[in-house]
Scaffold this motif. Sequence first.
Motif, mmCIF file in Angstrom:
data_model
loop_
_atom_site.group_PDB
_atom_site.id
_atom_site.type_symbol
_atom_site.label_atom_id
_atom_site.label_comp_id
_atom_site.label_asym_id
_atom_site.label_seq_id
_atom_site.Cartn_x
_atom_site.Cartn_y
_atom_site.Cartn_z
ATOM 1 N N SER A 222 38.155 38.999 41.560
ATOM 2 C CA SER A 222 37.903 40.123 42.452
ATOM 3 C C SER A 222 39.166 40.960 42.646
ATOM 4 C CB SER A 222 37.423 39.618 43.813
ATOM 5 O OG SER A 222 37.542 40.620 44.803
ATOM 6 N N PRO B 131 37.120 50.004 51.158
ATOM 7 C CA PRO B 131 36.332 49.109 52.015
ATOM 8 C C PRO B 131 35.142 49.837 52.633
ATOM 9 C CG PRO B 131 38.678 48.892 52.485
ATOM 10 C CD PRO B 131 38.533 50.070 51.566
ATOM 11 N N ARG C 87 39.814 43.010 45.013
ATOM 12 C CA ARG C 87 40.192 42.964 46.431
ATOM 13 C C ARG C 87 40.894 41.651 46.767
ATOM 14 N NH1 ARG C 87 38.714 46.068 50.497
ATOM 15 N NH2 ARG C 87 37.121 47.051 49.225
ATOM 16 N N GLU C 88 40.380 40.537 46.251
ATOM 17 C CA GLU C 88 41.003 39.242 46.520
ATOM 18 C C GLU C 88 42.374 39.147 45.855
ATOM 19 O OE1 GLU C 88 38.309 36.188 45.344
ATOM 20 O OE2 GLU C 88 36.783 36.753 46.832
ATOM 21 N N ASP D 96 35.179 47.920 45.631
ATOM 22 C CA ASP D 96 36.400 47.134 45.481
ATOM 23 C C ASP D 96 37.619 47.895 46.005
ATOM 24 O OD1 ASP D 96 35.370 44.794 44.052
ATOM 25 O OD2 ASP D 96 35.004 46.186 42.407
ATOM 26 N N ARG E 205 44.392 41.672 45.380
ATOM 27 C CA ARG E 205 45.270 42.470 46.236
ATOM 28 C C ARG E 205 45.679 41.679 47.472
ATOM 29 N NH1 ARG E 205 46.128 48.159 46.988
ATOM 30 N NH2 ARG E 205 46.545 48.730 49.162
ATOM 31 N N GLU E 206 44.727 40.982 48.056
ATOM 32 C CA GLU E 206 45.026 40.156 49.222
ATOM 33 C C GLU E 206 46.025 39.058 48.879
ATOM 34 O OE1 GLU E 206 43.848 40.105 52.544
ATOM 35 O OE2 GLU E 206 43.230 42.163 52.102
#
Length: 289
Positions: free
Chosen positions: A234, A276, A236-237, A273, A239-240
């Motif tokens: 992912s 948000p 987003r994950e 993605d 990036r986190e």
Amino acid sequence: MKRIAALIALGGLSACAAAPQQAVTAPSSRPAGPGPTYQYLYGSGEGGAISVQAYAALLNHVAAVGRPKNSVVLAEGSTLAAPSFVPCGDKPLAAVFDVDETVLLNLGFEEKDARRGGGPFDPKAWDRWERTGAAAVAPVPGAVYALRQLRAKGVTVIFNTNRSAETADQTVAAVKNAGLGDFVHGQDLFLQGDDSAGSKKDGRRSTIASRYCVIAMGGDQLGDFSDMFNQIASPRERREAAGHGEVARLWGNGWFLLPNPVYGPGMRGGFDDVFPTDKRWDDPAQGAN
């Protein structure tokens, strides 16, 4: 070959190619000029300034860190959430860098890629580039000065790249032509094919860290610091994982990232993605129409 495939399946890592990858579809006609990502990385003062800034920060870090207890290479068994590091002991100091778009700009290859409008990665073209393009390169802004200063401080400069071990001589010639110095394959130049891990770099990083106290690393992709980033499907994950927790403290403090908006696993993600869903805006003007 340096480049890591930009297209990763939603269910997991589907490819780990080590050469340039454009996360766009091929256009029907050739563009009139280079796209904005090429303009930014290879032509803009802003892109050059960010690179100089990154190398200045790296030199400041090296000047301040002295001889640390631990290197900045993640130890075996470490995780991104709970990182641990290879001990330094009395090993000599080193700084480890990726090559392509970290210390070396592939101007000849990228000019051809930009003229065709990007599109799917052509591994045969990249192989030809590795074998014949050593004269059509330039250093990343700030790299020549930084590497010279590191060597003057007694820090060994090491390259860990996904260029092929089969074209080691040509890679040596390319980095020398860019003014980056002389390198010897297996000593201060590590390439894809040096082990059985393909384009994964952790094994080579481990080998380097067993010989040196690595006090700084530079790259243009998260995989230049840990393969674990490329195991996250992912965007987003991913990036986190890069921007939060203990790992986030390494950016500018041992890990130094160079700009690259042109290719790589960072160039992916749909609207949900990237933006948000809880941060959407309803334009009042559009609602009035």
